[in-house]
Design a protein around this motif. Structure first.
Motif, mmCIF file in Angstrom:
data_model
loop_
_atom_site.group_PDB
_atom_site.id
_atom_site.type_symbol
_atom_site.label_atom_id
_atom_site.label_comp_id
_atom_site.label_asym_id
_atom_site.label_seq_id
_atom_site.Cartn_x
_atom_site.Cartn_y
_atom_site.Cartn_z
ATOM 1 N N HIS A 129 10.246 23.910 37.853
ATOM 2 C CA HIS A 129 10.375 23.252 36.555
ATOM 3 C C HIS A 129 11.024 21.897 36.730
ATOM 4 N N ASP A 130 10.260 20.880 36.478
ATOM 5 C CA ASP A 130 10.795 19.535 36.547
ATOM 6 C C ASP A 130 11.632 19.314 35.296
ATOM 7 N N PRO A 131 12.921 19.011 35.460
ATOM 8 C CA PRO A 131 13.762 18.839 34.278
ATOM 9 C C PRO A 131 13.307 17.674 33.401
ATOM 10 N N GLN A 132 12.677 16.686 34.020
ATOM 11 C CA GLN A 132 12.216 15.563 33.214
ATOM 12 C C GLN A 132 10.711 15.432 33.367
ATOM 13 N N PRO A 133 9.960 16.061 32.485
ATOM 14 C CA PRO A 133 8.519 15.967 32.634
ATOM 15 C C PRO A 133 8.058 14.512 32.571
ATOM 16 N N LEU A 134 7.162 14.204 33.467
ATOM 17 C CA LEU A 134 6.730 12.824 33.609
ATOM 18 C C LEU A 134 5.857 12.404 32.441
ATOM 19 N N HIS A 185 16.209 7.524 40.412
ATOM 20 C CA HIS A 185 17.004 8.564 41.058
ATOM 21 C C HIS A 185 17.416 8.145 42.467
ATOM 22 N N SER A 186 17.729 6.865 42.633
ATOM 23 C CA SER A 186 18.056 6.395 43.977
ATOM 24 C C SER A 186 19.431 6.889 44.399
ATOM 25 N N ASP A 187 20.159 7.486 43.453
ATOM 26 C CA ASP A 187 21.474 8.009 43.806
ATOM 27 C C ASP A 187 21.373 9.391 44.449
ATOM 28 N N GLU A 188 20.191 9.991 44.397
ATOM 29 C CA GLU A 188 20.058 11.349 44.909
ATOM 30 C C GLU A 188 19.955 11.370 46.432
ATOM 31 N N ASP A 189 20.242 12.546 47.004
ATOM 32 C CA ASP A 189 19.889 12.778 48.401
ATOM 33 C C ASP A 189 19.531 14.247 48.555
ATOM 34 N N TYR A 216 11.989 9.578 46.224
ATOM 35 C CA TYR A 216 13.227 9.816 45.481
ATOM 36 C C TYR A 216 14.403 9.697 46.441
ATOM 37 N N GLY A 217 15.502 9.215 45.899
ATOM 38 C CA GLY A 217 16.727 9.188 46.684
ATOM 39 C C GLY A 217 16.819 7.968 47.581
#
Lengths: 215, 544
Positions: B85-90, B101-105, B132-133
């Motif tokens: 489940h993608d929390p933010q559907p595109l 989401h460049s803060d992700e890793d 992502y990330g």
């Protein structure tokens, strides 16, 4: 002072060369110069140009790939007009061998760094040396510390910029493309420092060099 | 509820213009299951001579001292934790360019939950790009991927695909550059691999293949500075995988225009080609208005896709840039003069000469004068507003087209049209959408989306279904197939492949098979009737 006439940037049919009305770069009252912007990616080169040419600022602006060509004319108090033909370059790491294509023949080089990024300041110094070695000998150089609105994040002191510029015979200014601070002043100051028409060469029409990029 | 049938032996090969009508009897063959086996499976290439280099072992920058089985365990465990489940559907309408989401890793839950990851890394395990990330924070993860690839390579083999539950991990090795996709979108392997090929192609567009030499000099070479500032090109390319059928059809599409208008544009472009321009391309967004090449120069549709993505991602009204066309010559730069006439319509003049800017600018000025005089630019804007073919306008079979795209406008804005099994919403017989791809022209035409396929999410789902259909029709092991009728809870999908064209059509899931087949014949006839408005004729890039 300020922007005398704004050339339409899209759909313009007036940027051709040679152009009968402006009489080329030799006219004493109408100067035409090639200006190149150099500096690290993300320091706001395009933002400075877009603010100067279109009066706009867009924080989500797209990237420049290769070099973007724009022009803008300003009128000085002594009623001369200066038409800047601006090469907004990008990806200089990528196209290092190609950079001379853009800066050779340029009468003006504007070297931009971001006051919140010491790396971009070192990169600016690299470009100054590069231009001293390979640029036109009488090139007018300006050192620009952009993003001056981000005072709280500043990492390059005003004094560092001033001192470096002085040592290298450059004009120094801090700007903010976001707030439009000092943007017109930058180009007006450049216009004043240009060699006067008696000894000016028509840089704008000089051909780009034939060398091909060896990647 | 899936029904798949195929017929590989058509007694009469269909010929263009005299199409043998698609007949229901073609579907009476024994149904064959095209589904690939589920569960974990590793597809290896068994070619013993395939390893590209044996020198990687010493260069392994991977700090993981694990064996591959451990590595696979780690990978497997990580994937098991992911929920689909993608929390933010595109949403396409709200799609913003640029990296998010460049803060992700790889330690972030949100990062692990992303449905589709793309990674580019160097053969020493250095990250080059991640969808992502932050690439730099993903160094450990990159090293893991590199370890898997080199371990299999050291065994004289290549890893192509790893299945782990709902996830597929697809690998593509391009010399010193490794590309990996981790996806739970159920797209076929061939589609994901094709997407990796395009991402690699976009790198070549920016840097040429000679970037490989940097790795020969220094295996630990860091490529990220060379790609600095180009994230937008990659994010917009990845986005196009879910809306642009050109990404899997390997064909381009034209802006619908009156024949005379397109001819006028072609004629003036030809003049510039005669003056030393290698390619002159006039486009409106991702659609071609006209294109012309110098003698013997041919332009591949994939190169056009990557070039258009390059230009549309950049901020410019007029520009001059080195650019490489991977299918034309992956080793050398060409120089592109780019000019936008308005927000949508732009001209690209490609040359081999780096000092041609002022010459090309002059060319553009004369081209622009002609385009304005012959109203090409205003016609292009009008076409953008009017749109292309609409399933509601599908004419009855005996038809002689004369109006714009043969349109017989129906009041399509009446929302409460009765939903009947044989009529449905959309066009005749419940036709919702179609794509027609001309093999000879390397072009396709896609109908406009209409009710009920009117949200970006539904459009993306339909394209994924077409993608699957395309892959199954072109599957080398099972195919080639000529027809396919597939029914599931979302659509009836009908595909018809001949030596001249491919037709992909989507119907209401309750659509009648015989009627659907009849409708496909009508679509083909319709396309034929309006072909000189929707295709660029007589200028196929492969047959100057």
């Amino acid at each position: 002072m300020g922007c005398g006439s704004s050339f339409p940037d899209r759909g313009s049919r007036h940027m051709g060369r040679p152009h009968p009305e402006d009489g080329g770069g030799h006219d004493a009252r109408n100067i035409r110069v090639k200006l190149v912007l150099l500096g690290d990616s993300g320091v706001g080169k395009s933002c400075i140009v877009l603010r100067f040419v279109r009066g706009q600022f867009d924080a989500t602006s797209k990237v420049t790939v290769g070099a973007s060509f724009l022009s803008q004319t300003i009128a000085l108090q002594d009623s001369t007009t200066v038409k800047f033909e601006i090469w907004d370059t990008a990806g200089q790491e990528r196209y290092a061998a190609l950079a001379p294509l853009y800066y050779r023949g340029a009468a003006v080089a504007v070297i931009v760094y971001d006051i919140t990024s010491p790396e971009s300041f070192s990169k600016a110094q690299y470009w100054v040396k590069e231009l001293q070695k390979h640029g036109s000998p009488d090139i007018v150089m300006a050192l620009v510390g952009n993003k001056a609105d981000l005072q709280e994040k500043r990492e390059v002191a005003v004094q560092d910029g001033t001192e470096y510029a002085e040592k290298n015979g450059m004009f120094f200014i801090e700007t903010s493309a976001k707030t439009a601070d000092n943007i017109n002043e930058l180009f007006e100051e450049i216009a004043k420092r240009l060699p006067r028409p008696s000894d000016i060469v028509d840089y704008a029409t000089s051909k780009l060099p034939p060398d091909v990029l060896a990647a | 509820m899936s029904e798949t049938s195929s017929s590989a032996h058509d007694p009469e090969p269909p010929i263009r213009l005299n199409l043998p009508p698609l007949s229901p009897s073609l579907f009476d063959a024994e149904p064959s299951e095209l589904q690939q086996p589920n569960g974990s499976a590793v597809r290896h290439s068994s070619d013993p001579s395939s390893p590209t280099s044996s020198g990687y072992a010493g260069e392994r920058g991977s700090s993981t001292a694990t064996t591959v089985s451990q590595v696979e365990d780690i990978l497997h465990n990580e994937i098991q934790e992911i929920t689909i489940h993608d929390p933010q559907p595109l949403s396409h309408s709200s799609w913003l360019p640029g990296k998010r989401h460049s803060d992700e890793d790889d330690a972030s839950i949100s990062w692990r939950r992303r449905k589709k990851h793309f990674f580019v890394l160097s053969h020493s395990g250095k990250p080059i790009y991640s969808r992502y990330g932050d690439e730099h924070k993903l160094a450990g993860f990159s090293a893991t991927l590199q370890a898997i690839i080199s371990f299999v390579e050291n065994g004289g083999d290549n890893v192509k695909l790893v299945r782990a539950g709902k996830h597929q991990v697809v690998f593509l090795v391009k010399g010193p550059i490794y590309l990996v996709c981790i996806s739970c979108t159920e797209e076929p392997y061939e589609s994901l691999r094709g997407q990796l090929e395009l991402i690699h192609g976009q790198i070549i567009v920016i840097l040429t293949k000679s970037v490989n030499r940097c790795f020969e000099k220094n295996p630990k070479f860091d490529m990220t500075p060379l790609l600095g500032g180009t994230e937008l090109l990659f994010s917009s390319l990845v986005h196009s995988f879910s809306w642009n059928p050109a990404t899997f059809l390997h064909a381009y599409t034209c802006l619908p225009l009156a024949y005379a208008t397109r001819q006028a544009a072609g004629a003036i472009l030809q003049d510039s080609a005669d003056s030393g321009v290698l390619f002159a391309i006039l486009m409106c967004r991702h659609k071609v208005i006209s294109l012309v090449g110098a003698q013997k120069a041919s332009l591949h549709p994939d190169d056009m896709l990557l070039l258009a993505n390059f230009v549309m991602s950049s901020e410019t009204s007029e520009a001059f840039s080195p650019v490489c066309l991977p299918r034309y010559n992956a080793l050398a730069f060409l120089y592109a003069y780019i000019h936008f006439f308005d927000d949508d319509t732009y001209l690209m003049l490609l040359t081999t000469s780096s000092d041609a800017f002022y010459h090309l600018k002059d060319c553009r000025i004369s081209i622009e004068n002609v385009l304005l005089k012959s109203n090409v630019l205003s016609e292009a804007q009008r076409s953008l507003i009017d749109g292309g073919m609409r399933v509601e306008d599908l004419p009855p079979l005996p038809h002689s087209g004369s109006s714009h795209l043969g349109q017989h406008r129906l009041p399509s804005d009446s929302p409460e049209r009765l939903r009947e099994p044989d009529c449905g919403i959309g066009g005749a017989a419940g036709l919702w959408h179609f794509i027609y791809r001309s093999i000879y022209l390397d072009q396709y035409i896609s109908s406009e989306f209409s009710s009920p396929i009117n949200t970006p999410k539904q459009q993306k789902r339909l394209y994924r279904a077409y993608q699957k259909l395309f892959a199954s029709m072109h599957d080398k092991g099972l195919g080639p197939h000529k027809t396919q009728f597939r029914k599931d809870e979302n659509y009836v999908l009908l595909c018809w492949v001949t030596p001249d064209f491919e037709l992909y059509a989507a119907f209401d899931p309750l659509a009648d098979k015989a009627l659907a087949i009849k409708t496909c014949n009508r679509v083909c006839q319709w396309v034929k009737d309006v072909e000189n408005e929707i295709f660029l004729l007589g200028a196929s890039p492969f047959s100057w």
